[in-house]
Motif scaffolding. Structure first.
Motif, PDB file in Angstrom:
ATOM      1  N   ILE A 193       4.135  55.685  42.904  1.00  0.00           N
ATOM      2  CA  ILE A 193       4.926  56.884  43.215  1.00  0.00           C
ATOM      3  C   ILE A 193       4.269  57.668  44.341  1.00  0.00           C
ATOM      4  O   ILE A 193       4.937  58.125  45.277  1.00  0.00           O
ATOM      5  CB  ILE A 193       5.083  57.758  41.954  1.00  0.00           C
ATOM      6  CG1 ILE A 193       5.989  57.059  40.925  1.00  0.00           C
ATOM      7  CG2 ILE A 193       5.641  59.136  42.313  1.00  0.00           C
ATOM      8  CD1 ILE A 193       6.043  57.765  39.584  1.00  0.00           C
ATOM      9  N   TYR A 201       6.799  57.550  47.625  1.00  0.00           N
ATOM     10  CA  TYR A 201       7.735  58.609  47.232  1.00  0.00           C
ATOM     11  C   TYR A 201       8.884  58.783  48.220  1.00  0.00           C
ATOM     12  O   TYR A 201       9.985  59.189  47.859  1.00  0.00           O
ATOM     13  CB  TYR A 201       6.985  59.941  47.090  1.00  0.00           C
ATOM     14  CG  TYR A 201       6.461  60.462  48.407  1.00  0.00           C
ATOM     15  CD1 TYR A 201       7.232  61.311  49.199  1.00  0.00           C
ATOM     16  CD2 TYR A 201       5.217  60.082  48.878  1.00  0.00           C
ATOM     17  CE1 TYR A 201       6.772  61.769  50.421  1.00  0.00           C
ATOM     18  CE2 TYR A 201       4.752  60.533  50.096  1.00  0.00           C
ATOM     19  CZ  TYR A 201       5.524  61.368  50.862  1.00  0.00           C
ATOM     20  OH  TYR A 201       5.068  61.805  52.076  1.00  0.00           O
ATOM     21  N   LEU A 234       8.034  61.570  40.145  1.00  0.00           N
ATOM     22  CA  LEU A 234       8.589  61.293  41.462  1.00  0.00           C
ATOM     23  C   LEU A 234       9.096  62.575  42.118  1.00  0.00           C
ATOM     24  O   LEU A 234       8.803  62.853  43.289  1.00  0.00           O
ATOM     25  CB  LEU A 234       9.720  60.270  41.346  1.00  0.00           C
ATOM     26  CG  LEU A 234      10.409  59.872  42.653  1.00  0.00           C
ATOM     27  CD1 LEU A 234       9.411  59.290  43.644  1.00  0.00           C
ATOM     28  CD2 LEU A 234      11.528  58.867  42.376  1.00  0.00           C
ATOM     29  N   THR A 265       6.146  64.850  43.166  1.00  0.00           N
ATOM     30  CA  THR A 265       5.475  64.364  44.372  1.00  0.00           C
ATOM     31  C   THR A 265       6.322  64.640  45.603  1.00  0.00           C
ATOM     32  O   THR A 265       5.823  65.103  46.642  1.00  0.00           O
ATOM     33  CB  THR A 265       5.188  62.854  44.252  1.00  0.00           C
ATOM     34  OG1 THR A 265       4.354  62.631  43.109  1.00  0.00           O
ATOM     35  CG2 THR A 265       4.475  62.328  45.486  1.00  0.00           C
ATOM     36  N   ARG A 266       7.623  64.367  45.514  1.00  0.00           N
ATOM     37  CA  ARG A 266       8.509  64.613  46.657  1.00  0.00           C
ATOM     38  C   ARG A 266       8.556  66.093  47.018  1.00  0.00           C
ATOM     39  O   ARG A 266       8.525  66.459  48.201  1.00  0.00           O
ATOM     40  CB  ARG A 266       9.907  64.094  46.334  1.00  0.00           C
ATOM     41  CG  ARG A 266      10.001  62.568  46.357  1.00  0.00           C
ATOM     42  CD  ARG A 266      11.353  62.071  45.884  1.00  0.00           C
ATOM     43  NE  ARG A 266      11.507  60.644  46.151  1.00  0.00           N
ATOM     44  CZ  ARG A 266      12.518  59.900  45.713  1.00  0.00           C
ATOM     45  NH1 ARG A 266      13.469  60.458  44.955  1.00  0.00           N
ATOM     46  NH2 ARG A 266      12.589  58.619  46.016  1.00  0.00           N
TER      47      ARG A 266
END
Length: 323
Positions: free
Chosen positions: A223, A227, A263, A266-267
């Motif tokens: 991830i 990402y 996810l 992180t994005r």
């Protein structure tokens, strides 16, 4: 009688150097010793820092004094750049180290230490002048004392209480004068390894537990590195890991999280970085959403506001909350 000063003992200070030259030397040293980093100094007119480096057998002890700054590891996933791949023990003496790594945000307070991996993305922000010790430990050496070091990453631990106190005392003693140590330095390193095992509360995991932990960290690293791929999905990562989607979800649930949660976090972290980066000023909000892995700018904006309490446009305008 103390061990003679090692030829590997070196030191540096920004005193007497022009700020651009001092910053360049600081970054170059960090890239070759710690990891590739970007340094953002909060007071642009006053950069003052110094470091001392000591060899301890296979280890390297770095004693750092630095101003308020943000340090971001910029190497690609699995890369330590010119520095040797290492697990870092970062111990704060003065100043709070606000850290982001592996989808986690946490503070390392004075008197605490944390283990980091210098082959992975991480960011540390220090709002005041700070002093810390950074112990660079080859993973192969560390695994003699902690067979699964990755399981202990990004967990601040007190070096003043319980079994952390003997480790903290040894760290302080080394900072005060490793040259006067009554034992050869490689033996001091072995003492560090043993005390680290006590301080972290390490116990030998079962083979099944260890395998599950390794799989979960493999998923999180995937991830962290991919990402921006809008097609990244639990099905795809499960297939690459040779497991079912259900087992993947169970692995992450055991750590109190989920694939989608990690996810999106992180994005959103990467998007917030770009929104605050002057070099990305020409990018639209939709472009930043897409580069962060979001296909729908509206969905991105809703998630962003839910996470940070303000819109992406407000964040870009400088209204990011001060933590």
């Amino acid at each position: 009688m103390g061990e003679p000063r090692s030829a590997e003992d070196t030191s540096w200070s920004s005193a007497g150097l022009a700020r651009p030259e001092a910053l360049n030397q600081w970054r170059d040293w960090a890239a070759s010793t710690i990891a590739p980093i970007e340094v953002t100094v909060f007071d642009a007119d006053a950069f003052a820092a110094r470091w001392a480096s000591h060899g301890l057998g296979q280890l390297r002890m770095l004693h750092l004094h630095a101003p308020a700054q943000r340090v971001t590891h910029t190497g690609a996933e699995g890369s330590s750049g010119r520095a040797a791949p290492s697990i870092q023990l970062v111990y704060s003496r003065h100043g709070v180290l606000k850290t982001r790594m592996g989808g986690k945000r946490f503070n390392v307070m004075p008197g605490q230490f944390v283990l980091l991996d210098n082959t992975q993305f991480y960011e540390m922000e220090m709002e005041t002048e700070h002093e810390c010790l950074d112990l660079m430990m080859p993973q192969g050496w560390l695994e003699k004392h902690l067979p699964d070091p990755a399981a202990l990453l990004a967990r601040p631990i007190s070096a003043r209480d319980n079994w952390g106190a003997p480790l903290g005392a040894l760290l302080e003693a080394m900072l005060d004068g490793v040259d006067q140590a009554p034992l050869p330095r490689p033996l001091i390193a072995e003492q560090l390894g043993s005390l680290l095992g006590l301080a972290t509360g390490f116990h030998e995991p079962s083979e099944t537990t260890r395998h599950r932990g390794q799989l979960a960290r493999q998923i999180l690293r995937r991830i962290e590195s991919e990402y921006a791929d809008p097609d990244l999905s639990p099905e795809l990562v499960a297939e690459e890991c040779g497991i079912s989607k259900r087992y993947l979800q169970n692995l992450l649930a055991g750590s109190g999280t989920s694939f989608v949660q990690e996810l999106n976090a992180t994005r959103l972290d990467r998007a917030s970085d770009m929104l605050g980066d002057p070099r990305a000023r020409t990018l639209s909000i939709a472009d930043i959403a897409f580069r962060s892995g979001f296909l729908d700018p509206g969905y991105f904006a809703r998630l962003f506001r839910k996470r940070f309490g303000i819109t992406p446009r407000e964040w870009r305008a400088g209204h990011a909350p001060q933590s």
